[in-house]
Design an enzyme around this catalytic site. Sequence first.
Site, PDB file in Angstrom:
ATOM      1  CG  HIS A 145      26.994 -15.834  19.622  1.00 45.41           C
ATOM      2  ND1 HIS A 145      27.637 -17.056  19.689  1.00 45.41           N
ATOM      3  CD2 HIS A 145      25.897 -16.028  18.832  1.00 45.41           C
ATOM      4  CE1 HIS A 145      26.967 -17.943  18.981  1.00 45.41           C
ATOM      5  NE2 HIS A 145      25.905 -17.355  18.441  1.00 45.41           N
ATOM      6  CB  CYS A 146      32.689 -15.783  18.858  1.00 42.61           C
ATOM      7  SG  CYS A 146      33.453 -14.544  19.907  1.00 42.61           S
ATOM      8  CB  VAL A 147      33.781 -19.475  22.082  1.00 42.21           C
ATOM      9  CG1 VAL A 147      33.892 -20.279  23.372  1.00 42.21           C
ATOM     10  CG2 VAL A 147      33.610 -20.426  20.901  1.00 42.21           C
ATOM     11  CG  MET A 148      35.979 -17.000  25.301  1.00 43.68           C
ATOM     12  SD  MET A 148      35.322 -17.609  26.865  1.00 43.68           S
ATOM     13  CE  MET A 148      35.876 -16.307  27.980  1.00 43.68           C
ATOM     14  N   GLY A 149      32.961 -14.086  23.093  1.00 46.46           N
ATOM     15  CA  GLY A 149      32.461 -12.742  22.816  1.00 46.46           C
ATOM     16  C   GLY A 149      33.540 -11.685  22.936  1.00 46.46           C
ATOM     17  NE  ARG A 150      38.196 -10.851  26.326  1.00 42.09           N
ATOM     18  CZ  ARG A 150      39.252 -10.816  27.123  1.00 42.09           C
ATOM     19  NH1 ARG A 150      39.572 -11.879  27.844  1.00 42.09           N
ATOM     20  NH2 ARG A 150      40.007  -9.748  27.186  1.00 42.09           N
ATOM     21  CB  SER A 151      38.693 -12.800  19.400  1.00 42.57           C
ATOM     22  OG  SER A 151      39.611 -12.643  18.340  1.00 42.57           O
ATOM     23  NE  ARG A 152      35.929 -17.300  17.214  1.00 42.15           N
ATOM     24  CZ  ARG A 152      35.831 -18.575  17.559  1.00 42.15           C
ATOM     25  NH1 ARG A 152      35.765 -19.508  16.609  1.00 42.15           N
ATOM     26  NH2 ARG A 152      35.798 -18.938  18.826  1.00 42.15           N
TER      27      ARG A 152
END
Length: 219
Positions: A145-152
């Site tokens: 995971h990251c913050v939005m779960g879209r980039s990192r």
Amino acid sequence: MTSGESKTGLKNVYPSAKKLLPKVEEGEAEDYCTPGAFELERLFWKGSPQYTHVNEVWPKLYIGDETTALDRYGLQKAGFTHVLNAAHGRWNVDTGPDYYRDMAIEYHGVEADDLPSFDLSVFFYPAAAFIDAALRYDHNKILVHCVMGRSRSATLVLAYLMIHRNMTLVDAIQQVAKNRCVLPNRGFLKQLRELDRQLVQQRRQAQQGEDAEKCEQEP
């Protein structure tokens, strides 16, 4: 709320693992060339599902957001054994091993910023190794995971599929994008493209070595 649900609604986002496996192709095309950033972005846009908190993108491998990572009850009920935080740090998703200290969860943190100028590639192999070690056992389940779960987080999962599952970048994107709405920033895409070129070259060299060895063994 039933015992199988969590406050983030995790119950309904865990599909059967068999549905996640890609179709197996007969070998990799010798003329494969790493696409440009715009072509890769089109792959993300094509057929991406609606955004949700968490999705299984490969058997036992999930990409999620901050809400999912902070939901200790939901993680425990879902049976997660490993968490890879791609936004580790005080100014991101500040969890860490202590946050899960009374749970049977192994934690790995990556301090990364979601900026095109940030070099995430230095974490590709360590993160991929953590994911691979977790998935060696059938009972394990890992959240990246990251913050939005879209980039990192998506970038690190793509790198794992390329490094340990022998996928091209195109194959990896298609695998993830059909199960979750993701879009790494342009800088991360550039780093993934470089990884793709390196891995494809290594595989071609390995294949050439095998072919040469076979020729030498022939009478």
